[in-house]
Write a protein that holds these residues in place. Structure first.
Motif, PDB file in Angstrom:
ATOM      1  N   THR A  63     -13.993 -57.560 -54.110  1.00  0.00           N
ATOM      2  CA  THR A  63     -14.443 -56.441 -54.946  1.00  0.00           C
ATOM      3  C   THR A  63     -13.594 -56.532 -56.109  1.00  0.00           C
ATOM      4  O   THR A  63     -12.877 -57.235 -56.385  1.00  0.00           O
ATOM      5  CB  THR A  63     -14.361 -54.920 -54.133  1.00  0.00           C
ATOM      6  OG1 THR A  63     -12.790 -54.688 -54.016  1.00  0.00           O
ATOM      7  CG2 THR A  63     -14.963 -55.212 -52.749  1.00  0.00           C
ATOM      8  N   GLY A  64     -13.850 -55.268 -56.868  1.00  0.00           N
ATOM      9  CA  GLY A  64     -13.188 -55.270 -58.216  1.00  0.00           C
ATOM     10  C   GLY A  64     -11.713 -54.555 -57.949  1.00  0.00           C
ATOM     11  O   GLY A  64     -11.345 -54.192 -56.978  1.00  0.00           O
ATOM     12  N   GLY A  65     -11.464 -54.201 -59.185  1.00  0.00           N
ATOM     13  CA  GLY A  65     -10.226 -53.078 -59.174  1.00  0.00           C
ATOM     14  C   GLY A  65      -9.030 -53.834 -59.437  1.00  0.00           C
ATOM     15  O   GLY A  65      -8.850 -55.360 -59.564  1.00  0.00           O
ATOM     16  N   SER A  66      -8.017 -53.288 -60.026  1.00  0.00           N
ATOM     17  CA  SER A  66      -6.646 -53.712 -60.397  1.00  0.00           C
ATOM     18  C   SER A  66      -5.645 -54.498 -59.244  1.00  0.00           C
ATOM     19  O   SER A  66      -4.943 -55.325 -59.618  1.00  0.00           O
ATOM     20  CB  SER A  66      -5.904 -52.736 -60.965  1.00  0.00           C
ATOM     21  OG  SER A  66      -5.550 -51.424 -60.330  1.00  0.00           O
ATOM     22  N   THR A  67      -5.988 -53.658 -57.911  1.00  0.00           N
ATOM     23  CA  THR A  67      -4.995 -54.451 -56.874  1.00  0.00           C
ATOM     24  C   THR A  67      -5.772 -55.769 -56.370  1.00  0.00           C
ATOM     25  O   THR A  67      -5.219 -56.569 -56.206  1.00  0.00           O
ATOM     26  CB  THR A  67      -5.227 -53.378 -55.836  1.00  0.00           C
ATOM     27  OG1 THR A  67      -5.206 -52.122 -56.031  1.00  0.00           O
ATOM     28  CG2 THR A  67      -4.225 -53.815 -54.741  1.00  0.00           C
ATOM     29  N   GLY A 155     -10.694 -53.501 -52.344  1.00  0.00           N
ATOM     30  CA  GLY A 155      -9.865 -52.421 -52.759  1.00  0.00           C
ATOM     31  C   GLY A 155     -10.310 -51.307 -52.334  1.00  0.00           C
ATOM     32  O   GLY A 155     -11.441 -50.970 -51.449  1.00  0.00           O
ATOM     33  N   ILE A 156      -9.302 -50.118 -52.070  1.00  0.00           N
ATOM     34  CA  ILE A 156      -9.622 -48.986 -51.720  1.00  0.00           C
ATOM     35  C   ILE A 156      -9.380 -47.788 -52.817  1.00  0.00           C
ATOM     36  O   ILE A 156      -8.215 -47.927 -53.210  1.00  0.00           O
ATOM     37  CB  ILE A 156      -8.877 -48.223 -50.380  1.00  0.00           C
ATOM     38  CG1 ILE A 156      -9.500 -49.147 -49.342  1.00  0.00           C
ATOM     39  CG2 ILE A 156      -9.514 -46.863 -50.117  1.00  0.00           C
ATOM     40  CD1 ILE A 156      -8.586 -49.182 -48.044  1.00  0.00           C
ATOM     41  N   GLY A 157     -10.347 -46.980 -53.232  1.00  0.00           N
ATOM     42  CA  GLY A 157      -9.857 -46.052 -54.413  1.00  0.00           C
ATOM     43  C   GLY A 157      -9.991 -44.488 -54.041  1.00  0.00           C
ATOM     44  O   GLY A 157     -10.731 -44.296 -53.324  1.00  0.00           O
ATOM     45  N   MET A 162     -11.946 -43.133 -58.764  1.00  0.00           N
ATOM     46  CA  MET A 162     -13.306 -44.131 -59.219  1.00  0.00           C
ATOM     47  C   MET A 162     -14.168 -43.567 -59.795  1.00  0.00           C
ATOM     48  O   MET A 162     -15.097 -44.334 -60.607  1.00  0.00           O
ATOM     49  CB  MET A 162     -13.529 -44.801 -57.709  1.00  0.00           C
ATOM     50  CG  MET A 162     -12.250 -45.419 -57.197  1.00  0.00           C
ATOM     51  SD  MET A 162     -11.617 -46.681 -58.361  1.00  0.00           S
ATOM     52  CE  MET A 162     -12.743 -47.809 -58.728  1.00  0.00           C
ATOM     53  N   ARG A 165     -13.678 -43.308 -63.428  1.00  0.00           N
ATOM     54  CA  ARG A 165     -13.630 -44.595 -64.042  1.00  0.00           C
ATOM     55  C   ARG A 165     -14.868 -45.371 -64.154  1.00  0.00           C
ATOM     56  O   ARG A 165     -14.896 -46.112 -64.975  1.00  0.00           O
ATOM     57  CB  ARG A 165     -12.569 -45.491 -63.064  1.00  0.00           C
ATOM     58  CG  ARG A 165     -11.928 -46.771 -63.967  1.00  0.00           C
ATOM     59  CD  ARG A 165     -10.747 -47.021 -62.926  1.00  0.00           C
ATOM     60  NE  ARG A 165     -11.025 -48.127 -62.125  1.00  0.00           N
ATOM     61  CZ  ARG A 165     -10.307 -48.748 -61.376  1.00  0.00           C
ATOM     62  NH1 ARG A 165      -9.154 -48.405 -61.179  1.00  0.00           N
ATOM     63  NH2 ARG A 165     -10.409 -49.763 -60.326  1.00  0.00           N
ATOM     64  N   ARG A 166     -15.686 -45.102 -63.083  1.00  0.00           N
ATOM     65  CA  ARG A 166     -17.072 -45.667 -63.120  1.00  0.00           C
ATOM     66  C   ARG A 166     -17.917 -44.827 -63.767  1.00  0.00           C
ATOM     67  O   ARG A 166     -19.304 -45.132 -63.882  1.00  0.00           O
ATOM     68  CB  ARG A 166     -17.600 -45.837 -61.733  1.00  0.00           C
ATOM     69  CG  ARG A 166     -16.586 -46.954 -61.031  1.00  0.00           C
ATOM     70  CD  ARG A 166     -17.351 -47.767 -59.993  1.00  0.00           C
ATOM     71  NE  ARG A 166     -16.590 -48.598 -59.157  1.00  0.00           N
ATOM     72  CZ  ARG A 166     -16.138 -48.425 -58.200  1.00  0.00           C
ATOM     73  NH1 ARG A 166     -16.466 -47.277 -57.597  1.00  0.00           N
ATOM     74  NH2 ARG A 166     -15.354 -49.270 -57.544  1.00  0.00           N
ATOM     75  N   GLU A 184     -12.862 -44.112 -51.608  1.00  0.00           N
ATOM     76  CA  GLU A 184     -13.985 -44.801 -52.285  1.00  0.00           C
ATOM     77  C   GLU A 184     -13.867 -46.431 -51.785  1.00  0.00           C
ATOM     78  O   GLU A 184     -12.729 -46.795 -51.947  1.00  0.00           O
ATOM     79  CB  GLU A 184     -14.452 -44.719 -53.550  1.00  0.00           C
ATOM     80  CG  GLU A 184     -15.752 -45.360 -53.909  1.00  0.00           C
ATOM     81  CD  GLU A 184     -15.564 -46.786 -54.441  1.00  0.00           C
ATOM     82  OE1 GLU A 184     -16.355 -47.516 -54.660  1.00  0.00           O
ATOM     83  OE2 GLU A 184     -14.400 -47.301 -54.570  1.00  0.00           O
ATOM     84  N   LYS A 225      -2.668 -43.081 -52.958  1.00  0.00           N
ATOM     85  CA  LYS A 225      -3.755 -43.743 -52.342  1.00  0.00           C
ATOM     86  C   LYS A 225      -3.700 -43.211 -50.881  1.00  0.00           C
ATOM     87  O   LYS A 225      -4.910 -43.589 -50.103  1.00  0.00           O
ATOM     88  CB  LYS A 225      -4.015 -44.913 -52.609  1.00  0.00           C
ATOM     89  CG  LYS A 225      -4.966 -45.375 -53.908  1.00  0.00           C
ATOM     90  CD  LYS A 225      -5.249 -46.638 -53.830  1.00  0.00           C
ATOM     91  CE  LYS A 225      -5.795 -47.136 -55.114  1.00  0.00           C
ATOM     92  NZ  LYS A 225      -6.109 -48.594 -55.308  1.00  0.00           N
TER      93      LYS A 225
HETATM   94  O1  G3H Z   1     -12.869 -49.753 -55.161  1.00  0.00           O
HETATM   95  C1  G3H Z   1     -11.907 -49.298 -55.312  1.00  0.00           C
HETATM   96  C2  G3H Z   1     -11.173 -50.157 -56.278  1.00  0.00           C
HETATM   97  O2  G3H Z   1     -10.901 -51.233 -55.796  1.00  0.00           O
HETATM   98  C3  G3H Z   1      -9.648 -49.406 -56.512  1.00  0.00           C
HETATM   99  O3  G3H Z   1      -9.147 -49.854 -57.729  1.00  0.00           O
HETATM  100  O4  G3H Z   1      -7.336 -51.202 -57.275  1.00  0.00           O
HETATM  101  O5  G3H Z   1      -7.640 -50.461 -59.487  1.00  0.00           O
HETATM  102  O6  G3H Z   1      -7.075 -48.777 -57.611  1.00  0.00           O
HETATM  103  P1  G3H Z   1      -7.671 -50.227 -58.086  1.00  0.00           P
END
Ligand code: G3H
Length: 255
Positions: A63-67, A155-157, A162, A165-166, A184, A225
């Motif tokens: 999945t996406g996200g900074s983590t 990731g988990i937001g 989220m 951000r989306r 999320e 989180k």
């Molecule tokens: O779906 C949730 C994101 O993956 C969390 O993003 O890692 O930037 O907090 P983050």
């Protein structure tokens, strides 16, 4: 290690694993809300876990996200006896490019010297677009790969973070707030009890697909989180391995 035992991290990992009812918890020191290098450590721990789960041929959905982007940064070439194919867990255009699953897949393939596929479609699609787009050959091929993944890294937001951000619509944002969504993951929004209170129509991995995937690695840290992690973990498959930090873990154990 001795340091982990002395600092009590091993005991925290076991307690949290039992509390969340999942396979395993891995905790890194610190709180990534306060110290950016802790996110790097989350990335390192998740990359190690990922590499230890590799078999001969691997399809890894991310999945996406900074983590998860931090996990990509810590990957190194895989053994020649192993092959990896990275696929985005779902379409993700709408996020910052560096945090999109497509970019993360490309970075992971680059780091591990393996392959990746992309899904260049918006994260959120209308019913009409959904029905027509899944018929496209390129897309249906990637969708098949996603559903046959041997590993998922996600990731988990925090729900509100989220949704904002989306750039969710004002109606969706209002619903997410009034339904008291906390966490999320995969485009699903969960309340404190782990109930799905909102779902974005996405193309790719769905919650029900997770139980068929042998290795599920969730990576999320930071005290802010903790509630999001707790909410999602009520729904997470038992096979989940959570990689988190002390900031989130302490708060989860108190809650
Ligand atoms: O779906 C949730 C994101 O993956 C969390 O993003 O890692 O930037 O907090 P983050």
């Amino acid at each position: 290690s001795v340091i982990r035992e002395i600092s009590g991290i091993s005991a925290m990992e076991e307690n949290l694993q039992r509390k969340l009812g999942i396979q395993k918890v891995i905790i890194v020191s610190g709180n990534c809300d306060e110290s950016p290098w802790v996110k790097t450590e989350l990335g390192r721990a998740a990359a190690n876990r990922m590499k230890s789960n590799l078999t001969g041929e691997n399809i890894i959905a991310v999945t996406g996200g900074s983590t998860i982007a931090a996990v990509a940064d810590m990957l190194t070439p895989v053994d020649i006896s192993q092959s990896c194919l990275f696929v985005p867990a779902r379409g993700g255009i709408g996020e910052d490019v560096k945090n999109q699953a497509n970019s993360i897949c490309a970075a992971m393939a680059d780091r591990t010297e393996s392959k990746h596929r992309v899904l260049y479609i918006p994260d959120q699609v209308s019913q009409e677009m959904y029905e027509s787009i899944i018929k496209e050959r390129e897309i249906s091929e990637v969708l098949k790969l996603i559903k046959s993944a041997s590993m998922v890294l996600h990731g988990i937001g925090d729900a509100i973070t989220m949704a904002e951000r989306r750039k969710s619509s004002s109606e969706d944002l209002a619903k997410i707030k009034s339904e008291k969504a906390e966490g999320e993951a995969f485009g699903y929004y969960f309340n404190q009890k782990g109930e799905v209170v909102h779902k974005v129509q996405t193309i790719g991995l769905q919650l029900k697909d997770l139980s068929a995937i042998p290795h599920v690695i969730a990576v999320a840290g930071g005290k802010t989180k903790a509630k999001a992690i707790a909410a999602y973990m009520k729904q997470a498959p038992q096979s989940t391995v959570l990689v988190t930090d002390e900031g989130a873990a302490k708060s989860l154990l108190e809650g």
